[in-house]
Design a protein around this motif. Structure first.
Motif, short mmCIF file in Angstrom:
data_model
loop_
_atom_site.label_atom_id
_atom_site.label_comp_id
_atom_site.label_asym_id
_atom_site.label_seq_id
_atom_site.Cartn_x
_atom_site.Cartn_y
_atom_site.Cartn_z
N UNK A 67 -1.48 23.30 -16.55
CA UNK A 67 -2.65 23.79 -15.83
C UNK A 67 -3.70 22.69 -15.69
N UNK A 68 -3.91 21.94 -16.75
CA UNK A 68 -4.88 20.83 -16.70
C UNK A 68 -4.40 19.77 -15.72
N UNK A 69 -3.13 19.49 -15.70
CA UNK A 69 -2.58 18.48 -14.79
C UNK A 69 -2.73 18.92 -13.33
N UNK A 70 -2.43 20.18 -13.05
CA UNK A 70 -2.59 20.72 -11.69
C UNK A 70 -4.05 20.65 -11.26
N UNK A 71 -4.93 21.02 -12.17
CA UNK A 71 -6.36 20.97 -11.85
C UNK A 71 -6.80 19.54 -11.54
N UNK A 72 -6.32 18.59 -12.32
CA UNK A 72 -6.68 17.18 -12.06
C UNK A 72 -6.11 16.71 -10.73
N UNK A 73 -4.88 17.10 -10.43
CA UNK A 73 -4.29 16.73 -9.14
C UNK A 73 -5.05 17.35 -7.96
N UNK A 74 -5.45 18.60 -8.13
CA UNK A 74 -6.22 19.27 -7.06
C UNK A 74 -7.57 18.60 -6.84
N UNK A 76 -8.24 15.43 -7.51
CA UNK A 76 -7.98 14.14 -6.91
C UNK A 76 -7.67 14.29 -5.42
N UNK A 77 -6.96 15.32 -5.07
CA UNK A 77 -6.59 15.56 -3.67
C UNK A 77 -7.82 15.93 -2.84
N UNK A 78 -8.67 16.77 -3.37
CA UNK A 78 -9.84 17.20 -2.63
C UNK A 78 -10.89 16.08 -2.55
#
Length: 80
Positions: A67-74, A76-78
Motif C-alpha cells: 500500500x505504501x509503495x502504491x501510494x508513493x508511485x501514485x 510520483x505519477x501525479x
C-alpha cells in the motif's frame, strides 16, 4: 518418615486396582465419545492456529508495504 518405596508401591497398587474397575472403562468410553464429538466439529489445533496467525501477520505486513509503495508511485505519477 515414610519410605518413598512404600509410597511407590502404594501408588502402583492403586493404579492397578483402578485399572480393573468399571471407572476405567467409563473413562475410556467418555474419552472416545468426546473424541468423536470433537472430530465432528470444525476445530483446529493450537499449533495450526499459531501457524495461521503468523501467516496472517506476515501477509498484513506485506500488504502495508505494498500500500505504501502504491501510494508513493501514485504521488510520483501525479507529480510528473
Amino acid at each position: 518418615m515414610l519410605d518413598p518405596k512404600i509410597l511407590e508401591d502404594f501408588g502402583a497398587k492403586m493404579s492397578a486396582l483402578l485399572a480393573n474397575t468399571p471407572a476405567k472403562d467409563i473413562e475410556k468410553n467418555a474419552k472416545a465419545m468426546m473424541g468423536g464429538f470433537f472430530a465432528k466439529l470444525d476445530l483446529v489445533t493450537r499449533e495450526e492456529f499459531d501457524v495461521q496467525a503468523e501467516v496472517l501477520a506476515r501477509t498484513r505486513d506485506k500488504l502495508t508495504a505494498l500500500e505504501a509503495r502504491v501510494e508513493a508511485l501514485e504521488k510520483a505519477r501525479s507529480g510528473q
